[in-house]
Design a protein around this motif. Structure first.
Motif, short mmCIF file in Angstrom:
data_model
loop_
_atom_site.label_atom_id
_atom_site.label_comp_id
_atom_site.label_asym_id
_atom_site.label_seq_id
_atom_site.Cartn_x
_atom_site.Cartn_y
_atom_site.Cartn_z
N SER A 223 0.81 -1.38 0.09
CA SER A 223 -0.02 0.08 -0.10
C SER A 223 0.80 1.19 -0.14
N VAL A 224 1.31 1.73 -1.16
CA VAL A 224 2.40 2.57 -1.19
C VAL A 224 1.98 3.62 -2.58
N PHE A 225 2.23 5.01 -2.43
CA PHE A 225 2.17 5.57 -3.46
C PHE A 225 3.70 6.38 -3.61
N GLN A 226 4.39 6.04 -4.72
CA GLN A 226 5.63 6.32 -4.62
C GLN A 226 6.05 7.33 -5.88
N ILE A 227 6.74 8.14 -5.43
CA ILE A 227 7.20 9.46 -6.42
C ILE A 227 8.52 9.43 -6.72
N ALA A 228 9.08 9.17 -7.85
CA ALA A 228 10.61 9.11 -8.10
C ALA A 228 10.78 10.42 -8.94
N ALA A 229 11.93 11.16 -8.64
CA ALA A 229 12.31 12.34 -9.28
C ALA A 229 13.93 12.41 -9.33
N HIS A 230 14.20 12.91 -10.54
CA HIS A 230 15.86 13.12 -10.54
C HIS A 230 16.27 14.41 -9.77
N GLU A 231 17.15 14.45 -9.04
CA GLU A 231 17.61 15.33 -7.93
C GLU A 231 17.84 16.82 -8.62
N ALA A 232 18.50 16.66 -9.87
CA ALA A 232 18.82 17.93 -10.61
C ALA A 232 17.86 18.22 -11.50
N ILE A 233 16.58 17.65 -11.63
CA ILE A 233 15.30 18.10 -12.12
C ILE A 233 14.40 18.73 -11.08
N VAL A 234 14.12 17.94 -10.21
CA VAL A 234 13.35 18.35 -9.07
C VAL A 234 14.05 18.55 -7.66
N PRO A 235 14.18 19.68 -7.07
CA PRO A 235 15.13 19.56 -5.79
C PRO A 235 14.47 18.80 -4.70
N ILE A 236 15.17 18.29 -3.98
CA ILE A 236 14.60 17.51 -2.80
C ILE A 236 13.28 18.04 -2.11
N ALA A 237 13.50 19.29 -1.75
CA ALA A 237 12.71 20.06 -0.96
C ALA A 237 11.37 19.92 -1.85
N GLU A 238 11.39 20.22 -2.90
CA GLU A 238 9.96 20.08 -3.76
C GLU A 238 9.46 18.69 -3.77
N LEU A 239 10.33 17.73 -3.89
CA LEU A 239 9.94 16.22 -4.05
C LEU A 239 9.00 16.04 -2.72
N TYR A 240 9.89 16.46 -1.68
CA TYR A 240 9.21 16.24 -0.16
C TYR A 240 7.87 16.91 -0.24
N ARG A 241 7.75 18.12 -0.67
CA ARG A 241 6.38 18.74 -0.91
C ARG A 241 5.61 18.11 -1.70
N ALA A 242 5.66 17.27 -2.62
CA ALA A 242 5.16 16.65 -3.68
C ALA A 242 4.46 15.22 -2.86
N CYS A 243 5.22 14.74 -2.02
CA CYS A 243 5.02 13.63 -1.14
C CYS A 243 4.00 14.08 -0.09
N GLU A 244 4.21 15.27 0.69
CA GLU A 244 3.09 15.66 1.42
C GLU A 244 1.74 15.99 0.86
N ILE A 245 1.62 16.51 -0.46
CA ILE A 245 0.34 16.65 -1.26
C ILE A 245 -0.41 15.17 -1.42
N ALA A 246 0.66 14.17 -1.84
CA ALA A 246 0.27 13.04 -2.18
C ALA A 246 -0.44 12.23 -0.85
N TYR A 247 0.36 12.64 0.41
CA TYR A 247 -0.35 12.14 1.72
C TYR A 247 -1.48 12.53 1.85
N ALA A 248 -1.84 13.87 1.45
CA ALA A 248 -3.19 14.46 2.00
C ALA A 248 -4.14 13.60 1.18
N LEU A 249 -3.75 13.35 -0.38
CA LEU A 249 -4.80 12.87 -1.11
C LEU A 249 -5.06 11.29 -1.14
N VAL A 250 -3.99 10.61 -1.03
CA VAL A 250 -4.13 9.21 -0.69
C VAL A 250 -3.79 8.39 0.37
N GLY A 251 -3.25 9.18 1.25
CA GLY A 251 -2.99 8.65 2.68
C GLY A 251 -4.25 9.05 3.61
N GLU A 252 -4.65 10.40 3.69
CA GLU A 252 -5.69 10.80 4.51
C GLU A 252 -6.84 10.61 3.60
#
Length: 414
Positions: A158-187
Motif C-alpha cells: 500500500s504505497v504511492f511512490q514518487i521518483a524524481a531526478h535530484e537535478a530536475i526536481v529539488p529534494i525540498a520540492e519532491l518532499y512537498r509533492a509527497c506531502e500533497i500525495a499524503y493528503a490525497l491518498v494517505g488521509e
C-alpha cells in the motif's frame, strides 16, 4: 533486518508467496558465512547447510561456521495482521494487530487522483502503475528529465511512490509533492505510505540516492512506543523507524544512508543511552537487494551485518536485552520483486538470557512488544504474550565474548 524472512507462512499462497524463504533460498545459491547469526540459533530456525557439494566455497564457508549449542534464545514469529508491508510488520511488533490490510492499487491510481496530484504539484505524472522502482526510473527517467513530470508508481504494498531526478526536481520540492500525495491518498484513501524516491545519473545509468523519505499514516492505536514515552523512557529510532510510526512515540529520530551507517549509529547510541529503547531498521536488505532480486548482494549484506554484530554483544551491560528480528520477507530468488509473507527470526541475547532456549513459534509479532512492555515495566499490551520470563536465566552471568548479535537494543530500568 528489513525483509529477512525465514520461510513461508501457512497463508502464503493467498499472497502469491508459495515457496518463499528469504534466508534459506539465498543460502542454497550462495552459501552464507554468518557465524554470529548461527551462534544465536538461526540455524535452528532455517536450514543453512544445504549447499552445493564439492566446491571451494563450501569448504571455505564450513571452516568458519561454529557448531554446538546456541548462545541465545531463539524462535520465530508469525504475522497475525493481514498484509506483508513494513508498516504492518513494525506496528504489529509494537502492539497493533490489523484485521484488514491497507488498500493496494495493482492497476495504478484513479485518473482523478493523478489529475488532482498534478494540479496541486504543478507537474505532470508519468507511470502510474505497479512496478519495480529501479525499472520504472529506467523506463520513464529520460522523459522525466525532458518534461519535469514526476514518476508515480506503486507495488504490491500500500504505497504511492514518487521518483524524481535530484537535478530536475529539488529534494525540498519532491518532499512537498509527497506531502500533497499524503493528503490525497494517505488521509483520503488510507494508503499506508507515500515514499519519496530521488535518483541521480544519466539514462541507462540511474541510481537511487539515500534521500528517500517515508510518509506513513500514524499508528491506528496505542503502541509500546507511546507507553514508553508516557513513562519518560527514551526511544531512539534509527533508520526509517521514525517515518514508519509518523514520529509518534519517538524521542529522537536518526536517519541513515546505509546499513553500515545504521550500525555505526547503533554503536554510538549504545554509548550514549543509559536507559531506554534503541529501535533500528536496516533497510538495505529490502530496498537495495530484495526488491532488485539481487541474490549475491543480499548474501553479501547478510555477511557484512553478521560481521558488524561481532562488536555488539560484548558491549552489552549485564542488564541489557537485545533482539534481532525482521518485519516480513523479500525472497530475491523468486520471480517476484515484492515483499513475501514469511516467518521472521526471533533471536534474543543478553547476560540474563537462557542460552539455547527454544522460544518456539510465536503466533504474532506482538509477542515482542508485550515482552518489551514487561521488560520496561509499562503494563500489559492489548495483543501478544510475553516470553521474557521463559527466556531469562535465574542467575545472570557475563556474556561469552565469542558471541555476537543485534537489531533492537533495550536498556532495562534500574
Amino acid at each position: 533486518m528489513d525483509s529477512v524472512g525465514i520461510g513461508e507462512l501457512p497463508d502464503a499462497s493467498a499472497y502469491g508467496d508459495q515457496g518463499s524463504n528469504t534466508i534459506g533460498n539465498i543460502n542454497k545459491l550462495v552459501p552464507l558465512n554468518i557465524p554470529t547469526l548461527r551462534s544465536l540459533g538461526l540455524d535452528r530456525l532455517v536450514p543453512l547447510d544445504q549447499r552445493p557439494e564439492g566446491t571451494a566455497e563450501t569448504a571455505k564457508t564450513a571452516e568458519n561456521i561454529p557448531s554446538g549449542t546456541s548462545l541465545g534464545a531463539y524462535g520465530r514469529m508469525a504475522e497475525a495482521s493481514a498484509g506483508k508491508d513494513s508498516v504492518t510488520g513494525h506496528w504489529e511488533m509494537m502492539g497493533i494487530v490489523l484485521d484488514r490490510p491497507f488498500p493496494t492499487f495493482p492497476n495504478g491510481f484513479a485518473p482523478e487522483i493523478i489529475a488532482e496530484f498534478s494540479r496541486r504539484t504543478g507537474r505532470g505524472a508519468l507511470g502510474n502503475k505497479a512496478a519495480s522502482g529501479t525499472r520504472i526510473i529506467d523506463e520513464f527517467g529520460p522523459e522525466h528529465m525532458r518534461s519535469g513530470a514526476l514518476i508515480v508508481y506503486t507495488s504490491a504494498d500500500s504505497v504511492f511512490q514518487i521518483a524524481a531526478h535530484e537535478a530536475i526536481v529539488p529534494i525540498a520540492e519532491l518532499y512537498r509533492a509527497c506531502e500533497i500525495a499524503y493528503a490525497l491518498v494517505g488521509e483520503g484513501l488510507g494508503v499506508g505510505r507515500v515514499i519519496a524516491r530521488p535518483f541521480v545519473g544519466t539514462p541507462g545509468h540511474f541510481t537511487r540516492t539515500p534521500n528517500r523519505r517515508d510518509y506513513a499514516l500514524p499508528p491506528s492505536g496505542e503502541t509500546l512506543l507511546d507507553r514508553l514515552e508516557r513513562a519518560s523512557i527514551p526511544v531512539i529510532a534509527i533508520g526509517k523507524i521514525e517515518d514508519l510510526f509518523a514520529g509518534q512515540g519517538i524521542t529522537q529520530g536518526i536517519h541513515t544512508v546505509s546499513d553500515d551507517d545504521g550500525m555505526d549509529k547503533v554503536e554510538v547510541q549504545m554509548q550514549i543511552v543509559d536507559r531506554g529503547l534503541i529501535f533500528t531498521n536496516l533497510v538495505d536488505f529490502d530496498a537495495q537487494y530484495g526488491h532488485r532480486n539481487d541474490v549475491a548482494g543480499y548474501a553479501a549484506n547478510l555477511e557484512r551485518f553478521d560481521a558488524r554484530l561481532a562488536a555488539i554483544l560484548p558491549r552489552l551491560r549485564d542488564e541489557d536485552l537485545l533482539v534481532v528480528t525482521a518485519d516480513h520477507g523479500n525472497d530475491p530468488t523468486t520471480p517476484s520483486t515484492d515483499h513475501a509473507r514469511e516467518y521472521v527470526p526471533l533471536l534474543v541475547a543478553g547476560a540474563r538470557v537462557r542460552a539455547g532456549y527454544d522460544l518456539g513459534t510465536r503466533k504474532t509479532f506482538a509477542d515482542l512488544g508485550h515482552t518489551l512492555a514487561e521488560n520496561f515495566g509499562v503494563g500489559r499490551m492489548r495483543h501478544g504474550t510475553s516470553f521474557l520470563g521463559r527466556s531469562q536465566r535465574t542467575t545472570p552471568r557475563p556474556l561469552n565474548t565469542q558471541s555476537k548479535m543485534f537489531l533492537r537494543v533495550l536498556r532495562v530500568p534500574r
